[in-house]
Design a protein around this motif. Structure first.
Motif, PDB file in Angstrom:
ATOM      1  N   UNK A   1      -6.752   3.659   5.121  1.00  0.00           N
ATOM      2  CA  UNK A   1      -6.400   2.359   4.569  1.00  0.00           C
ATOM      3  C   UNK A   1      -6.112   2.422   3.086  1.00  0.00           C
ATOM      4  N   UNK A   2      -6.922   3.182   2.350  1.00  0.00           N
ATOM      5  CA  UNK A   2      -6.719   3.290   0.901  1.00  0.00           C
ATOM      6  C   UNK A   2      -5.394   3.972   0.594  1.00  0.00           C
ATOM      7  N   UNK A   3      -5.096   5.046   1.300  1.00  0.00           N
ATOM      8  CA  UNK A   3      -3.846   5.757   1.058  1.00  0.00           C
ATOM      9  C   UNK A   3      -2.638   4.894   1.423  1.00  0.00           C
ATOM     10  N   UNK A   4      -2.738   4.118   2.473  1.00  0.00           N
ATOM     11  CA  UNK A   4      -1.624   3.232   2.832  1.00  0.00           C
ATOM     12  C   UNK A   4      -1.341   2.217   1.724  1.00  0.00           C
ATOM     13  N   UNK A   5      -2.394   1.769   1.048  1.00  0.00           N
ATOM     14  CA  UNK A   5      -2.246   0.712   0.058  1.00  0.00           C
ATOM     15  C   UNK A   5      -1.899   1.198  -1.341  1.00  0.00           C
ATOM     16  N   UNK A   6      -2.366   2.398  -1.706  1.00  0.00           N
ATOM     17  CA  UNK A   6      -2.403   2.726  -3.131  1.00  0.00           C
ATOM     18  C   UNK A   6      -1.725   4.029  -3.529  1.00  0.00           C
ATOM     19  N   UNK A   7      -0.856   4.596  -2.689  1.00  0.00           N
ATOM     20  CA  UNK A   7      -0.230   5.858  -3.094  1.00  0.00           C
ATOM     21  C   UNK A   7       0.620   5.699  -4.349  1.00  0.00           C
ATOM     22  N   UNK A   8       1.058   4.476  -4.657  1.00  0.00           N
ATOM     23  CA  UNK A   8       1.856   4.280  -5.867  1.00  0.00           C
ATOM     24  C   UNK A   8       1.046   4.457  -7.136  1.00  0.00           C
ATOM     25  N   UNK A   9      -0.291   4.461  -7.010  1.00  0.00           N
ATOM     26  CA  UNK A   9      -1.154   4.613  -8.177  1.00  0.00           C
ATOM     27  C   UNK A   9      -1.917   5.936  -8.144  1.00  0.00           C
ATOM     28  N   UNK A  10      -1.518   6.800  -7.231  1.00  0.00           N
ATOM     29  CA  UNK A  10      -2.141   8.113  -7.069  1.00  0.00           C
ATOM     30  C   UNK A  10      -1.138   9.182  -7.483  1.00  0.00           C
TER      31      UNK A  10
END
Length: 260
Positions: free
Chosen positions: A191-200
């Motif tokens: 879930x975290x990766x689906x939401x936040x890859x733009x900030x990783x």
């Protein structure tokens, strides 16, 4: 598309560090990362990378005694000047080695009454490092580390990483997401990766709970790697696990997941 690095601080440790570069290349890696490269002269590392046609993707700012059980460096109010010296050392290596990202480890606080002071110090030091590395075109990352392996770590969840990003508001600061550490904390990595890859800007992995190679624990790597491969993530994926046998024997996963 998944591009994997070999973390030479944990992989190929059956060999001296200078020999791990060639071993990584022979096993199919085109890039490496090193937690703390400062035991080798920067010129030697540069030569080893060139000889093997390898990229060095990431290394860390020195963290003082963190790995020996101490608080670390980046969040300790009394160590602000020492942190600036460490950033200077990192800059000297970065100018020669040109990593894609540099990681600043938040560290630990052993006195709960001072936690707020440590968090403020970390954000200020992180902004200082980010400004310095931006001049070289290098992105700055920080990571959450699980509180089982490192009790007292001041950033130990994905939400706390997001809080730091909001507090610091710096355009050159991103998250380093470690699948092992967040799995160990029981978080929903998918879930975290689906939401936040733009900030990783960097991802690392090991299986959990043992921190071995994929297939030795409970992490669903097929799902997670599919999410990363189908996202807009442009960074590398760092193999930062402790092989349960010799490193070469632990790399069956690489043939399954690597995409050239």
């Amino acid at each position: 598309m998944l591009r994997f690095t070999a973390n030479l601080s944990l992989l190929f440790t059956e060999l001296p560090l200078p020999e791990r570069f060639q071993a990584a290349k022979q096993c199919g890696f085109d890039a490496v990362e090193i937690q703390f490269p400062y035991s080798l002269p920067v010129e030697q590392i540069g030569d080893l990378l060139a000889q093997q046609d390898l990229k060095l993707v990431l290394f860390n700012v020195d963290a003082d005694t963190l790995l020996q059980g101490g608080e670390g460096l980046a969040a300790v109010p009394e160590k602000r000047e020492q942190f600036k010296v460490a950033v200077g050392q990192t800059l000297a290596y970065a100018e020669r080695l040109k990593p894609r990202v540099i990681n600043v480890l938040p560290g630990r606080c052993f006195d709960p009454q001072r936690l707020g002071e440590y968090q403020t110090t970390f954000c200020e030091n992180l902004a200082y490092a980010a400004a310095a590395f931006a001049e070289l075109g290098i992105k700055t990352v920080f990571e959450a580390v699980n509180s089982y392996d490192m009790p007292g770590f001041i950033v130990d969840t994905g939400d706390k990483m997001l809080d730091v990003l909001e507090q610091i508001g710096h355009p050159n600061v991103y998250m380093q997401y470690d699948i092992y550490h967040m799995s160990r904390m029981g978080e929903d990595c998918a879930g975290f990766l689906r939401q936040h890859t733009d900030r990783i800007e960097h991802i690392q992995f090991a299986d959990s709970p043992g921190r071995g190679q994929p297939g030795t624990g409970a992490v669903d790597f097929k799902t997670l790697f599919d999410i990363i491969a189908n996202s807009d993530y442009k960074g590398w994926v760092g193999s930062e696990y402790r092989p349960t046998a010799d490193t070469a024997a632990s790399l069956a996963w690489l043939k399954t997941y690597a995409v050239k």
